[in-house]
Design a protein around this motif. Sequence first.
Motif, PDB file in Angstrom:
ATOM      1  N   ASP A  50       0.744  -1.165   0.233  1.00 51.63           N
ATOM      2  CA  ASP A  50       0.053  -0.030   0.451  1.00 51.63           C
ATOM      3  C   ASP A  50       0.651   1.003   0.027  1.00 51.63           C
ATOM      4  N   GLY A  51       2.019   1.400  -0.096  1.00 50.91           N
ATOM      5  CA  GLY A  51       3.020   2.420  -0.514  1.00 50.91           C
ATOM      6  C   GLY A  51       3.503   2.437   0.633  1.00 50.91           C
ATOM      7  N   LEU A  52       3.657   3.372   1.661  1.00 55.18           N
ATOM      8  CA  LEU A  52       4.925   3.489   2.587  1.00 55.18           C
ATOM      9  C   LEU A  52       4.736   2.783   3.837  1.00 55.18           C
ATOM     10  N   ILE A  53       5.524   1.980   4.068  1.00 59.60           N
ATOM     11  CA  ILE A  53       4.964   1.225   5.419  1.00 59.60           C
ATOM     12  C   ILE A  53       4.526   2.159   6.830  1.00 59.60           C
ATOM     13  N   TYR A  54       3.610   2.079   7.208  1.00 63.97           N
ATOM     14  CA  TYR A  54       3.135   2.923   8.248  1.00 63.97           C
ATOM     15  C   TYR A  54       3.982   3.678   9.479  1.00 63.97           C
ATOM     16  N   PRO A  55       4.507   4.387   9.612  1.00 65.04           N
ATOM     17  CA  PRO A  55       5.588   4.470  10.705  1.00 65.04           C
ATOM     18  C   PRO A  55       4.715   4.095  12.526  1.00 65.04           C
ATOM     19  N   GLY A  56       3.039   3.947  12.395  1.00 59.57           N
ATOM     20  CA  GLY A  56       2.994   3.791  13.651  1.00 59.57           C
ATOM     21  C   GLY A  56       2.930   5.093  14.617  1.00 59.57           C
ATOM     22  N   THR A  57       2.655   6.533  14.216  1.00 58.98           N
ATOM     23  CA  THR A  57       3.076   7.627  14.925  1.00 58.98           C
ATOM     24  C   THR A  57       1.796   7.330  15.643  1.00 58.98           C
ATOM     25  N   CYS A  58       0.430   7.259  14.843  1.00 59.95           N
ATOM     26  CA  CYS A  58      -0.830   7.544  16.083  1.00 59.95           C
ATOM     27  C   CYS A  58      -1.878   6.188  16.569  1.00 59.95           C
ATOM     28  N   ARG A  59      -0.461   5.026  15.905  1.00 63.34           N
ATOM     29  CA  ARG A  59      -0.833   4.165  16.301  1.00 63.34           C
ATOM     30  C   ARG A  59      -0.566   4.390  18.438  1.00 63.34           C
ATOM     31  N   GLU A  60       0.245   4.760  18.269  1.00 60.43           N
ATOM     32  CA  GLU A  60       1.259   4.825  19.513  1.00 60.43           C
ATOM     33  C   GLU A  60       0.490   5.757  20.294  1.00 60.43           C
ATOM     34  N   ARG A  61      -0.151   6.520  19.267  1.00 54.82           N
ATOM     35  CA  ARG A  61      -0.974   8.178  20.034  1.00 54.82           C
ATOM     36  C   ARG A  61      -2.222   7.696  21.186  1.00 54.82           C
ATOM     37  N   GLY A  62      -2.534   6.601  20.496  1.00 53.79           N
ATOM     38  CA  GLY A  62      -4.252   6.853  20.727  1.00 53.79           C
ATOM     39  C   GLY A  62      -4.338   5.075  21.065  1.00 53.79           C
ATOM     40  N   SER A  63      -3.580   4.946  22.540  1.00 52.29           N
ATOM     41  CA  SER A  63      -3.767   4.162  23.391  1.00 52.29           C
ATOM     42  C   SER A  63      -4.645   4.436  24.432  1.00 52.29           C
ATOM     43  N   ARG A  64      -5.079   6.076  24.155  1.00 56.09           N
ATOM     44  CA  ARG A  64      -6.198   6.723  25.175  1.00 56.09           C
ATOM     45  C   ARG A  64      -7.372   6.855  24.015  1.00 56.09           C
ATOM     46  N   ARG A  65      -7.597   5.250  23.587  1.00 59.19           N
ATOM     47  CA  ARG A  65      -8.835   5.301  22.214  1.00 59.19           C
ATOM     48  C   ARG A  65      -9.814   6.107  22.381  1.00 59.19           C
ATOM     49  N   PRO A  66     -10.262   6.162  21.406  1.00 60.47           N
ATOM     50  CA  PRO A  66     -11.551   7.858  21.707  1.00 60.47           C
ATOM     51  C   PRO A  66     -12.943   6.758  21.308  1.00 60.47           C
ATOM     52  N   GLY A  67     -14.059   7.358  21.793  1.00 62.91           N
ATOM     53  CA  GLY A  67     -15.297   6.024  21.776  1.00 62.91           C
ATOM     54  C   GLY A  67     -15.524   5.816  20.308  1.00 62.91           C
ATOM     55  N   THR A  68     -15.968   6.908  19.906  1.00 59.09           N
ATOM     56  CA  THR A  68     -16.066   6.877  18.147  1.00 59.09           C
ATOM     57  C   THR A  68     -14.372   7.080  17.835  1.00 59.09           C
ATOM     58  N   PRO A  69     -14.150   7.347  15.685  1.00 59.71           N
ATOM     59  CA  PRO A  69     -13.653   7.673  15.111  1.00 59.71           C
ATOM     60  C   PRO A  69     -13.591   9.411  14.836  1.00 59.71           C
ATOM     61  N   LEU A  70     -12.651   9.821  14.762  1.00 60.46           N
ATOM     62  CA  LEU A  70     -12.902  10.971  14.893  1.00 60.46           C
ATOM     63  C   LEU A  70     -12.976  11.735  13.632  1.00 60.46           C
ATOM     64  N   PRO A  71     -14.238  12.499  13.175  1.00 58.76           N
ATOM     65  CA  PRO A  71     -15.220  12.391  12.021  1.00 58.76           C
ATOM     66  C   PRO A  71     -14.121  12.968   9.703  1.00 58.76           C
ATOM     67  N   ASP A  72     -12.742  13.452  11.029  1.00 62.08           N
ATOM     68  CA  ASP A  72     -11.321  14.153   9.990  1.00 62.08           C
ATOM     69  C   ASP A  72     -10.628  13.346   9.789  1.00 62.08           C
ATOM     70  N   SER A  73     -10.721  11.917  10.852  1.00 65.88           N
ATOM     71  CA  SER A  73      -9.644  10.676  10.109  1.00 65.88           C
ATOM     72  C   SER A  73      -9.992   9.599   9.662  1.00 65.88           C
ATOM     73  N   ALA A  74      -8.506   9.257   9.288  1.00 66.04           N
ATOM     74  CA  ALA A  74      -8.472   7.561   8.543  1.00 66.04           C
ATOM     75  C   ALA A  74      -8.790   6.913   9.843  1.00 66.04           C
ATOM     76  N   LEU A  75      -9.028   5.349   9.360  1.00 62.76           N
ATOM     77  CA  LEU A  75      -9.437   4.715  10.433  1.00 62.76           C
ATOM     78  C   LEU A  75      -8.051   3.457   9.840  1.00 62.76           C
ATOM     79  N   ARG A  76      -7.075   2.684  10.751  1.00 60.41           N
ATOM     80  CA  ARG A  76      -5.715   1.990  10.513  1.00 60.41           C
ATOM     81  C   ARG A  76      -5.984   1.244  10.958  1.00 60.41           C
ATOM     82  N   LEU A  77      -5.672  -0.204  10.270  1.00 61.54           N
ATOM     83  CA  LEU A  77      -5.771  -1.846  10.744  1.00 61.54           C
ATOM     84  C   LEU A  77      -4.689  -1.398  11.877  1.00 61.54           C
ATOM     85  N   ASN A  78      -4.526  -2.005  12.864  1.00 67.37           N
ATOM     86  CA  ASN A  78      -3.687  -2.501  13.959  1.00 67.37           C
ATOM     87  C   ASN A  78      -2.636  -3.401  13.456  1.00 67.37           C
ATOM     88  N   MET A  79      -2.256  -3.557  12.778  1.00 68.00           N
ATOM     89  CA  MET A  79      -1.498  -4.996  12.523  1.00 68.00           C
ATOM     90  C   MET A  79      -0.757  -5.782  14.018  1.00 68.00           C
TER      91      MET A  79
END
Length: 282
Positions: free
Chosen positions: A119-148
């Motif tokens: 899928d192109g560049l392998i995602y470096p994990g920036t938001c995954r690491e930041r996202g340990s405080r999981r919000p209740g629902t995704p933000l409307p302006d965000s993409a959703l990634r699979l936590n591989m």
Amino acid sequence: MITRFAPSPTGPLHLGHAYSAIFAHDMARKAGGQFLLRIEDIDQSRARPHWEEQIYDDLRWLGLTWDGPILRQSDRLNIYREALETLWESDLLFACTCTRRDIEAAASAPQEGVQYGPDGLIYPGTCRERGSRRPGTPLPDSALRLNMTRAARDIRFEEICALHKGTHHISRADLIDKVGDVVLARREMGTSYHLAVVLDDAAQGITHVTRGADLFDATQIHVLLQALLELPTPTYCHHDLIRDENGKRLAKRDDARAIAKYREDGATPDDIRRMVGLPASS
Ligand code: GLU
């Protein structure tokens, strides 16, 4: 046997599409099976009704008939959303607000090294690491990634076409290292190609996915999603790509090779079959 042709109505069909469509059609007909059609129009910024009409017209002209109703991805956004909710509830997704530039900058940091996956560049994990405080629902302006790291498992699939023939085993470690956190919902689309194709192939009961070899590397993502969503894995057949005389693969922007142009110039459907190296219609 149920096969399908799944064009995106974002430009004219060219010889490569004709090859793919005839290939899937003939394979099903030879086996006494079904050939289905799907319009992959999730990218509403590029899909146009006149291209969709042209697809039907070109396929009919090629002598291809399809079975059952045509499935249109833009009619299925709620199905994609439900699957995303299931994955989100299982804590397999994270919201990602990175721009392409953020990803390039993080991936090229000296300690990271730039790596490309299907899928192109392998995602470096920036938001995954930041996202340990999981919000209740995704933000409307965000993409959703699979936590591989959480989602990956050992998978396998059968490939029956010559180029990659055999059983393919992909390890959990390779999915984490060489594929990474792929996007399952793009910001403006509410889904991604990978998620939609998996849900649609299952909904249409596709037993044999036939498509160009350019999608071979993406198949591991699809097989993983089938496992996560408890859907069957079809048999795969990735065929050669049709190239121009310089060996460059045909793209939709190469208008000169549009089927419509050949039709205008007086070619017959069997001429097209000959040009792409497939047997004349019986
Ligand atoms: N819509 C894709 C294309 O036009 C085909 C995807 C598939 O066959 O899985 O290239």
